[in-house]
Motif scaffolding. Sequence first.
Motif, PDB file in Angstrom:
ATOM      1  N   HIS A   1       0.996  -0.993   0.408  1.00 23.90           N
ATOM      2  CA  HIS A   1       0.389   0.095   0.026  1.00 23.90           C
ATOM      3  C   HIS A   1       0.930   1.319  -0.076  1.00 23.90           C
ATOM      4  CE1 HIS A   1      -3.228  -2.463   1.721  1.00 23.90           C
ATOM      5  NE2 HIS A   1      -3.262  -2.685   0.318  1.00 23.90           N
TER       6      HIS A   1
ATOM      7  N   ARG B   1      -0.210  -3.682  -5.058  1.00 23.81           N
ATOM      8  CA  ARG B   1      -1.567  -4.052  -4.982  1.00 23.81           C
ATOM      9  C   ARG B   1      -1.596  -5.037  -3.383  1.00 23.81           C
ATOM     10  NH1 ARG B   1      -3.528  -1.310  -8.057  1.00 23.81           N
ATOM     11  NH2 ARG B   1      -2.593   0.605  -6.164  1.00 23.81           N
ATOM     12  N   ALA B   2      -2.439  -5.440  -2.508  1.00 20.82           N
ATOM     13  CA  ALA B   2      -1.584  -6.054  -1.606  1.00 20.82           C
ATOM     14  C   ALA B   2      -2.010  -7.762  -2.084  1.00 20.82           C
ATOM     15  CB  ALA B   2      -1.659  -5.457  -0.477  1.00 20.82           C
ATOM     16  N   LEU B   3      -1.993  -9.068  -3.112  1.00 22.67           N
ATOM     17  CA  LEU B   3      -2.318 -10.015  -3.233  1.00 22.67           C
ATOM     18  C   LEU B   3      -1.622 -10.889  -2.403  1.00 22.67           C
ATOM     19  CD1 LEU B   3      -2.111  -9.166  -7.456  1.00 22.67           C
ATOM     20  CD2 LEU B   3      -4.430  -8.540  -5.672  1.00 22.67           C
ATOM     21  N   ASP B   4      -1.369 -12.004  -3.267  1.00 17.91           N
ATOM     22  CA  ASP B   4      -0.473 -13.711  -2.931  1.00 17.91           C
ATOM     23  C   ASP B   4       0.443 -13.926  -2.366  1.00 17.91           C
ATOM     24  OD1 ASP B   4      -3.285 -13.697  -0.767  1.00 17.91           O
ATOM     25  OD2 ASP B   4      -4.012 -15.817  -1.998  1.00 17.91           O
TER      26      ASP B   4
ATOM     27  N   PRO C   1       1.583  -4.602 -13.543  1.00 16.95           N
ATOM     28  CA  PRO C   1       1.364  -5.887 -13.832  1.00 16.95           C
ATOM     29  C   PRO C   1       2.141  -5.937 -14.784  1.00 16.95           C
ATOM     30  CG  PRO C   1      -0.517  -5.160 -13.539  1.00 16.95           C
ATOM     31  CD  PRO C   1      -0.271  -3.593 -12.967  1.00 16.95           C
ATOM     32  N   ARG C   2       2.408  -5.485 -15.811  1.00 16.60           N
ATOM     33  CA  ARG C   2       3.301  -5.533 -17.226  1.00 16.60           C
ATOM     34  C   ARG C   2       4.562  -6.064 -16.607  1.00 16.60           C
ATOM     35  NH1 ARG C   2       0.430  -3.524 -22.552  1.00 16.60           N
ATOM     36  NH2 ARG C   2      -0.771  -4.891 -22.185  1.00 16.60           N
TER      37      ARG C   2
ATOM     38  N   ASP D   1      -7.555  -4.322  -3.769  1.00 14.67           N
ATOM     39  CA  ASP D   1      -6.792  -5.179  -3.237  1.00 14.67           C
ATOM     40  C   ASP D   1      -7.285  -6.281  -3.928  1.00 14.67           C
ATOM     41  OD1 ASP D   1      -4.602  -4.138  -2.850  1.00 14.67           O
ATOM     42  OD2 ASP D   1      -4.565  -4.447  -0.361  1.00 14.67           O
TER      43      ASP D   1
ATOM     44  N   THR E   1      -4.123  -4.743 -12.977  1.00  7.00           N
ATOM     45  CA  THR E   1      -4.249  -6.829 -13.695  1.00  7.00           C
ATOM     46  C   THR E   1      -3.251  -6.943 -14.874  1.00  7.00           C
ATOM     47  OG1 THR E   1      -6.533  -6.554 -15.301  1.00  7.00           O
ATOM     48  CG2 THR E   1      -6.946  -7.064 -12.888  1.00  7.00           C
TER      49      THR E   1
ATOM     50  N   PHE F   1      -7.712 -16.739  -1.489  1.00  2.00           N
ATOM     51  CA  PHE F   1      -7.025 -16.056  -1.262  1.00  2.00           C
ATOM     52  C   PHE F   1      -6.649 -15.709   0.298  1.00  2.00           C
ATOM     53  CE2 PHE F   1      -7.342 -11.210  -0.645  1.00  2.00           C
ATOM     54  CZ  PHE F   1      -6.665 -10.791  -1.547  1.00  2.00           C
ATOM     55  N   ARG F   2      -5.429 -15.566   0.051  1.00  2.00           N
ATOM     56  CA  ARG F   2      -4.773 -15.217   1.648  1.00  2.00           C
ATOM     57  C   ARG F   2      -5.111 -16.387   2.137  1.00  2.00           C
ATOM     58  NH1 ARG F   2      -3.391  -9.263   2.941  1.00  2.00           N
ATOM     59  NH2 ARG F   2      -3.125  -8.286   1.845  1.00  2.00           N
TER      60      ARG F   2
END
Lengths: 335, 455
Positions: free
Chosen positions: A89, A94-97, A271-272, B49, B94, B239-240
């Motif tokens: 953040h 983005r705070a993804l996995d 994301p590129r 997110d 994305t 997710f998570r």
Amino acid sequence: MSRDGEWIGDWLDEPGAETAERASAASDAVPERIETLAAVPNPGAVYLGALGRAGRAIVTTSSLTTSLPDVALRADLTLDRERLDAYAHLVGERALDTAPPGFVHVSVFGLQLALMGRGDFPLPMLGMVHVANRIEQLRPAGVGETLTATTWARRLVSRPVGDGMGTQVDLVTEVRAGGELVWQGVSTYLARSTQISGLTVLDRPEHPEFVAPTPTGGWDTTLRLSKDYAAVSGDRNPIHTSRLAARGFGYRSTIAHGMDTAARALAALGPRRGDAFTWSVEFAAPVLVPGRVAVGVERRDDVDPADGGTRAGYALTVWDPRRGRLHVASTLAHA
Amino acid sequence: MTSTTPTPSATSPDTSAVVRPSGTAVVVGGNRTPFAKAGGHYAGASNLDMLTTVLDGLVARLGLAGERIGEVRAGAVLNHSKDFNLAREAVLGTTLAPTTPAVTVQRACATSIEAAWDLANKITLGQISSGIAGGADSTSDAPIVVSERLRHTLLKLNRARTVPDRLKLVGQLRPADLAPVAPNVNEPRTGLSMGEHQALTNLQWQVTREAQDAVALASHTQLARAWEDGLFDDLVTPFRGLTRDAALRADTTAEALAKLRTVFGNDHPEPTMTAGNSTPLSDGAAAVLLASPAWAAEHGLPALARVVDAEAAAVDFVHGQEGLLMGGAYAVPRLLARQGLGLDDIDLVEIHEAFAGVVVATTTAWADTTFCSEKLGLPALGTLDTDKLNVAGSSLAAGHPFAATGARIVATLATLLARRKAALIADGGSPDTPVRGLISVCAAGGQAVAMLLEA
């Protein structure tokens, strides 16, 4: 420790092409002796240890040893969810996995510090400047994965700094999941006023005059954001967070963490960047805080000339739009 | 999208060779996170997110990386001011083509079903050939706002030119003005929470505790079975660290539900609403891809179900004329009347379980001759066969991240309808026999959206 970015000297405006040799070459040279630690050390504790060892560790130019410790430090780690959220953040990811490559860097940073804080390390931890960083990501590291990080030092060389000579070193870190190599980083640090005789001497690099690309964005830097990055990265070097300390080191004001600036430029690409890539960063003039920087994202077909190839990717440039000064020259080369 | 749409020449919904009339929008696939409890697995995740992650998961599942989608339409109910362009920001995070346009929408709990409806219309009109509807909501990462006095003072400070002016403004502040204000979703007009509103509706429709607990039990049992059956293999991406909906209690019983203390309507003589028959506060996101049949076929993707029609309703709850969450009692009969259909023509019904009482009161109203004739001017729909209702569970068991619920239901129902259709054909049934599904989603402000799907 790593004082990311500038020094006030002529080399500042000359991002060192001689730095951060190709990351993949690094794994060839893991020292045979490996010290396994219970965990990646907390950077704050390492700093305190260094401060406690009066004299040498702070800013001295003479050193007792003139060679690198022939040892690697190793520790298991899992990427911390809350810390990743805060990091993502903060830098605009983005705070993804999975973690951005810069988060893996801050997660293993304590190992680098621990190595530099050793008594047999030839350079003063608190007097060093982060001049370049190269990360090869084979795949994104996931939160909750059990990872093993191994850090060692290599390539101790002399290089011209202003009118004198400094000493530069690469700290190599590889991160594996089981046996699988996931991430490999080479951080190049310069001890500006430490001179060691008998080392290979690098030529002073030639740099073309900086011509600012077309900006694609920019951001404001604030001391608050520096403090937030210090908290999330563990890099609490006061040069980033205290005006007094920054002045003590010769800067007009505090300077932004180099890896923070670089990470924001990478986030501008988004994301590129893909999942597998080499991310090479060279730090030029430091980012004085508060201020505003411009970032330029440019698509390129030849971003990785260092390994002789012409890989497709992006050039990510950060500069001071008012003074036309380069802060960060970085590239993202797709694997 | 209207009653003039010809009967579809439907074939197996699982083949890409489905031939449908032009001017049709079909549901192609969906993706959602498992829904988490407030303060649980997704406590550190923002709406952005979560929306990004469900879009990315959908893209990965359906092989859409680099694709320019006609439009992404998504939103959140609990909005941060920094997320003013939430949908577009999510798209840029994305692997969809950055040239994919996006719109941020909000219709309270009907946000993403509204988004799906809008996209279906655009697809039907031929303006776009693909679209992703979605929603994300975090009750854990909710915006905290400052008091109105502090906010006004800060705005004035920003405009003040002199130091004395500024000092005067600061001097007007009191310590209490500095306390942050947590957001709530109480109805602004009435000051009542949704639960208190539903308690009033339950009184009016004499909805019993037993009836509500039965809805809750069925929701948990049926959602658990759907998970066991692998229904969500194609619909959910972990997710998570969360792999199933956190609110789901597969082993709950009528006895356990009966023991819970009441939480809403406790001023009423016999309160009936508990944490068991009310949706939990949740975090999560969902997305659903719609397209023209031709687009789906070109991409080798299934046309799960056609979007036939939709209807919105709003009721006057402010003056006590109707219960807050009773919009579905209006939207559904009007939709079915326009389509010339009755409940017997519908194979599956999805009623969003904001509270179990909503399901009971809505279906009771559908069967109520007086209500239907006086309020709607229509004949009663009759009694709903509960075997058709929320067969894969709903919000009570899954959780209800407000803006995500519509997309969850559209994707789930379309998948269920496609499977039924495939089973029907496998059993020797005619491919021309429609399998229909009906959705009703109630929303804040007395609104509701109903939608009819057909495989």
